[in-house]
Design an enzyme around this catalytic site. Structure first.
Site, mmCIF file in Angstrom:
data_model
loop_
_atom_site.group_PDB
_atom_site.id
_atom_site.type_symbol
_atom_site.label_atom_id
_atom_site.label_comp_id
_atom_site.label_asym_id
_atom_site.label_seq_id
_atom_site.Cartn_x
_atom_site.Cartn_y
_atom_site.Cartn_z
ATOM 1 N N HIS A 78 10.180 -1.208 -15.011
ATOM 2 C CA HIS A 78 9.468 -1.560 -16.248
ATOM 3 C C HIS A 78 10.460 -1.981 -17.329
ATOM 4 O O HIS A 78 10.732 -1.254 -18.289
ATOM 5 C CB HIS A 78 8.609 -0.382 -16.724
ATOM 6 N N SER B 1 12.336 -5.855 -19.219
ATOM 7 C CA SER B 1 11.939 -7.183 -19.701
ATOM 8 C C SER B 1 11.833 -8.195 -18.560
ATOM 9 O O SER B 1 11.144 -9.212 -18.685
ATOM 10 C CB SER B 1 12.924 -7.692 -20.759
ATOM 11 N N HIS C 252 10.409 -7.535 -15.682
ATOM 12 C CA HIS C 252 9.015 -7.375 -15.247
ATOM 13 C C HIS C 252 8.080 -8.083 -16.225
ATOM 14 O O HIS C 252 7.134 -8.765 -15.807
ATOM 15 C CB HIS C 252 8.668 -5.889 -15.152
ATOM 16 N N HIS D 153 2.900 -6.248 -22.588
ATOM 17 C CA HIS D 153 2.023 -5.277 -21.918
ATOM 18 C C HIS D 153 2.726 -3.987 -21.506
ATOM 19 O O HIS D 153 2.071 -2.966 -21.292
ATOM 20 C CB HIS D 153 1.371 -5.917 -20.690
ATOM 21 N N ASP D 154 4.059 -3.991 -21.401
ATOM 22 C CA ASP D 154 4.802 -2.759 -21.070
ATOM 23 C C ASP D 154 5.886 -2.473 -22.105
ATOM 24 O O ASP D 154 6.913 -1.843 -21.794
ATOM 25 C CB ASP D 154 5.425 -2.864 -19.675
ATOM 26 N N ASP E 261 0.157 -8.533 -13.233
ATOM 27 C CA ASP E 261 0.934 -7.299 -13.373
ATOM 28 C C ASP E 261 1.376 -6.737 -12.021
ATOM 29 O O ASP E 261 2.433 -6.113 -11.916
ATOM 30 C CB ASP E 261 0.095 -6.255 -14.116
ATOM 31 N N GLN F 260 4.434 0.673 -0.022
ATOM 32 C CA GLN F 260 4.025 -0.642 -0.504
ATOM 33 C C GLN F 260 2.746 -1.107 0.181
ATOM 34 O O GLN F 260 1.848 -1.661 -0.450
ATOM 35 C CB GLN F 260 5.148 -1.659 -0.263
#
Length: 737
Positions: free
Chosen positions: A473, A475, A477, A513-514, A647, A699
């Protein structure tokens, strides 16, 4: 209806075997048909009753040995002959000789005649013509008999009439509903039979207008019974199109449980306000109280209608509707129910992953609960804000972008764009460079009426508040999510639905958004009693923080305030959209947003497809579809799913990028689990233990539960051209380590 056609069987009736009978026999053998032969009427009848052939071919060339027409009449007298094709083989006459009429043979029951010719190819052609013509038609008639038998046993009243409304069929339920027998109504005008003054004068014209368009009509229709009593019933009327697309038949289906329909209709029209149902004492007082409310929400109206329907329904229906009401009164209508026990039995890893991501708190503690009450700021000991300084110099204009960075940015229009590469060459500042290029491409300066330097300053500020120490999380991303959002926005369907305000909201929401993400989940912050969790009452803690901080930072300094020149109303709309999209990224609400999207967008478009198919157009009107998607509430649903897909789009990226993101998110979760164990906090996701984790499996579990259905639903109606072949489950196991 699927017609099952078995191998065609043929019965040959010839007194003596000759070239003609041999021709049919060998033709049948070559094609693969079953063939039997009889030499007299008695043997023919025995074979017919035993073998039930599809086709009977009778020698009608002379009457010396047996009477062909008499045999045909005998066969037709049996119960099973309705679906048999009977063919006569007749003499070949000279051209100058008059041929006798075949009408007596038709009257006797023959369907067809074949002029004698022993040529095997001719016989094969005749048999094939019979199979794909007469025999297949008989098969369809047999299927129709099954359909009519089913209609006679359904509870709804069914009426089939011609295009001129002449009644051609009614089922037993129709007879019970109206009091008329089928003999009394067949051949009569359907509208005259049930004519009464309770229906609107223009109702028949309205129905006919819909039918002429090839569409169905659905609503309440009052039916006059033979006794004179008038009953309301829910009615569905649809056309059947024949040759040339013209109406050949009209089908009317009436729900025979008329009392409930009547109450439903009355409650829909709000005729029950300030009062109960007269003559029905059960629940009368509660119904009166409900309907006397002056403020009603949509769900309240739905509950009122169901309550009204229960008043005169059978006990089984009342009990079923009670369960419906119980569900409707829950606060989270779109949240799915997970059968946790079954999920754990089948796949513990998936169960733990889902629980960790969609729950605020998981009751798993390694030590007594009093140990979780520790310093709420302890997670900050890791120095999360040491990253705030961005080394100089940085670009403030697209014209100043170095060549090696520009070379990577030139590929940003493709889905295969590698943001990890950009992270490396920009010294972990991909958001500034990619953001400036992307926002400029979408016309941000003109929209906000600000200089490019303001946009660059804002991007520097925002990127500075992302934690570069976070493995996931960060920049990079944020830049990745912005790139995916831009890619989705440039698909044709989205370009037609969204205006520039929507595009700006999507891109800015993706960028922030994060913002200031601490590298820990909401559940972790709640468990450690973090100040943010206390501030936001444990509800969407991080998502509320991201959106609130984004606006706080933007309004603090005029040099970074991208909103400063917007009109007040435009700013309010933009702000509302950004906040809504950021809050939609909370995984706890994932299934609610997805179900709303499927029910409002996908099913709405599917219904348009079905309506268009019924009207004979084949595809929905593009303007109608666009208007449907462009409705404000539908655009909101689409934007929520757009940012959600952006996202979590990592599994859909090229394999090397996908693998890198998989490692990064796993490492961030490892660190959280390590800290939870060290501090005695509840372990939110036990699956992410670095000693026992299988990253490929984690995953794949995430993909199965969260990715597949969402991308399939989004791709179904909003045209996202993502190549899912890039995501190979086998490659995960082979290469992801």
């Amino acid at each position: 209806m699927k017609l099952k056609q078995k191998t065609m069987s043929i019965l040959l009736v010839f007194a003596k075997e000759d070239a003609q009978s041999d021709g049919f026999w060998w033709a049948a053998d070559k094609i693969g048909y079953k063939c039997y032969i009889a030499h007299n009427p008695e043997t023919a009848m025995e074979n017919y009753l035993d073998k039930h052939p599809d086709v009977v071919i009778i020698d009608h060339r002379n009457s010396k040995h047996f009477d062909a027409e008499a045999l045909c009449r005998s066969l037709r007298a049996t119960e099973s002959s309705e679906h048999t094709v009977i063919v006569a083989v007749t003499k070949r006459y000279a051209l100058d000789k008059e041929e006798p009429s075949f009408l007596p043979s038709i009257t006797a029951g023959f369907n067809k005649r074949i002029v004698e010719s022993p040529n095997i190819s001719m016989c094969m052609n005749e048999l094939l013509t019979l199979e794909y013509g007469e025999v297949q038609s008989r098969l369809k008639l047999s299927a129709c008999k099954a359909v009519f038998s089913a209609l006679d046993n359904v509870s709804d009243a069914v009426e089939i009439s011609s295009e001129d409304h002449e009644v051609q069929y009614v089922n037993h339920a129709f007879e019970r509903l109206t009091g008329y027998s089928s003999e009394e109504v067949l051949g009569k005008n359907s509208s005259e039979i049930v004519k009464n003054d309770r229906n609107r004068p223009d109702l028949n014209d309205t129905i006919n207008s819909q039918l002429k368009k090839g569409k169905y009509w659905d609503g309440i229709y009052h039916t006059r019974r033979k006794s004179g009593e008038i009953l309301p019933s829910h009615c569905h009327i649809c056309p059947v199109l024949g040759q040339g697309g013209k109406i050949s038949h009209v089908i009317s289906i009436k729900n025979s449980t008329t009392d409930t329909s009547h109450i439903l209709k009355e409650s829909t029209e709000f005729n029950l306000v300030n009062g109960g149902l007269h003559g029905v004492p059960r629940r009368k007082e509660s119904i009166a109280r409900i309907h006397s409310m002056t403020i009603e929400a949509p769900i309240t109206k739905v509950i009122n209608i169901i309550n009204a329907a229960q008043e005169s329904s059978p006990i089984t229906v009342v009990q079923a509707l009670d369960k419906v009401l119980e569900i409707l009164r829950t606060s989270e209508l779109y949240s799915p129910y997970f059968a946790q026990q079954n999920m754990k039995d089948n796949d513990p890893m998936t169960s733990d992953l889902v629980s960790g991501l969609v729950s605020q708190n998981v009751k798993r503690s390694l030590t007594p609960s009093y140990l979780s009450d520790v310093n709420s700021n302890s997670s900050g000991k890791q120095g999360h804000h040491s990253h705030l300084h961005i080394p100089s110099p940085v670009t403030s204009s697209l014209s100043q972008v170095p060549d090696h960075i520009q070379e990577i940015l030139d590929k940003d229009y493709t889905w295969e764009f590698n943001v990890i590469e950009l992270e490396k060459v920009t010294n972990k500042r991909p958001l500034l460079y990619l953001g400036l290029k992307t926002l400029t491409r979408f016309g941000i300066c003109d929209f906000f009426q600000v200089e490019e330097s303001v946009i660059a300053n804002w991007l520097k500020l925002v990127e500075g508040r992302y934690h570069s120490t976070n493995t996931y999380h960060n920049s990079t991303h944020a830049a990745d999510v912005m790139h995916a959002s831009a890619y989705f926005l440039e698909r044709e369907r989205n370009k037609a639905v969204f205006d520039q305000m929507d595009e700006m909201a999507c891109l800015i929401a993706a960028i922030v958004h994060d913002l200031d993400h601490p590298g820990r989940t909401n559940a972790f912050l709640v468990n450690e009693k973090n100040q943010l969790a206390i501030l936001y009452n444990d509800q969407a803690v991080l998502e509320n923080h991201h959106s609130a901080l984004a606006f706080q930072l933007t309004w603090k300094d005029d040099s970074v305030n991208i909103f400063k020149n917007l009109e007040t109303d435009d700013y309010k709309i933009l702000r509302q959209n950004i906040i809504d999209m950021v809050l939609a990224t909370e995984m706890k609400q994932h299934f609610q947003h997805l179900n709303k999207f499927i029910n409002s967008i996908n099913k709405g478009c599917l219904k348009m497809d079905e309506t268009s198919s019924m009207s004979g157009n084949g595809s929905p009107d593009s303007t109608m579809m666009l208007n449907q998607l462009s409705a404000p509430e539908n655009k909101t649903f689409i934007k929520r799913i757009l940012i959600k897909c952006a996202d979590v789009a990592n599994p859909c990226r090229p394999l090397d990028v996908c693998k890198e993101w998989g490692k990064r998110i796993a490492e961030e979760y490892f660190l959280q689990t390590d800290e939870e164990k060290a501090r005695g906090l509840p372990v939110v996701m036990p699956v992410f233990d670095r000693k026992s984790i299988r990253i490929p499996k984690s995953q794949l579990s995430f993909i199965d539960v969260f990715i597949n259905e969402m991308f399939e639903s989004f791709d179904g109606k909003v045209t996202i051209t993502i190549t899912f072949a890039e995501l190979s489950f086998f490659f995960f196991f082979k290469y992801l380590v």
